[in-house]
Design an enzyme around this catalytic site. Sequence first.
Site, PDB file in Angstrom:
ATOM      1  N   GLY A   1       5.571   2.377   0.985  1.00  0.00           N
ATOM      2  CA  GLY A   1       4.245   2.922   0.771  1.00  0.00           C
ATOM      3  C   GLY A   1       3.250   2.499   1.836  1.00  0.00           C
ATOM      4  O   GLY A   1       3.205   3.062   2.930  1.00  0.00           O
ATOM      5  N   CYS A   2       2.472   1.482   1.529  1.00  0.00           N
ATOM      6  CA  CYS A   2       1.364   1.107   2.408  1.00  0.00           C
ATOM      7  C   CYS A   2       1.821   0.470   3.713  1.00  0.00           C
ATOM      8  O   CYS A   2       1.154   0.614   4.739  1.00  0.00           O
ATOM      9  CB  CYS A   2       0.403   0.196   1.650  1.00  0.00           C
TER      10      CYS A   2
END
Length: 214
Positions: A152-153
């Site tokens: 994700g991030c």
Amino acid sequence: MPTGDDDLSTNYSGAFDGHLAFGNKPALLIVDFVMAYLDQGSPLYAGAEKALASNERLLAAARASGIPVIFTNVVYQPGGADGGLFYKKIPALRVFDSGSPLGEFPPSLAPKQGETIISKQFASAFFGTALCAELRAKDIDTLLITGMSTSGCVRATALDALQNGFAPFVVRDGCGDRHPAPHEANLFDLRSKYAEVISEVDALRFMNQSANGI
């Protein structure tokens, strides 16, 4: 057309074999390593204890070497009015509503006075923040990237680092995800196309060389 039986490394060989050089002015970028990924009662719990220990060592080395450290976290207005479709897509992001204890840094990975904290609302640490401007002001050319989560991030931040002209070096041991499959798949894809993926040992060596002007 390649088939599903092809060896993945062989399939990528010849097309994605490039490498990025470690620069002259690195910074350690710790992405969203907060209690939401460490508290077993959190919907985002990812069993990230080993990654936490790696980050503790990397953070200590960066501070000892005088290498800038940047932390990111996610903070929303209560109810997520500033989170847009991201907040609607992932209901678990409510754990990052302002004031939630799950949004806090673990005590062993807490920023010191004078260290930068970038608060964000979306996946990339660059999107809608002053991160790029701060890095340019400090002449940073390389980012050692750790944090949560790999798929994700961390991935989004590494991609934007590359697109903004900062060489991304993702530290495998310092990243985590809720399942090994997306963790490994995203590290493979990042290494192939967008970043260098290195071990904690290599990251520590790079920091030591940078601090000593090697």
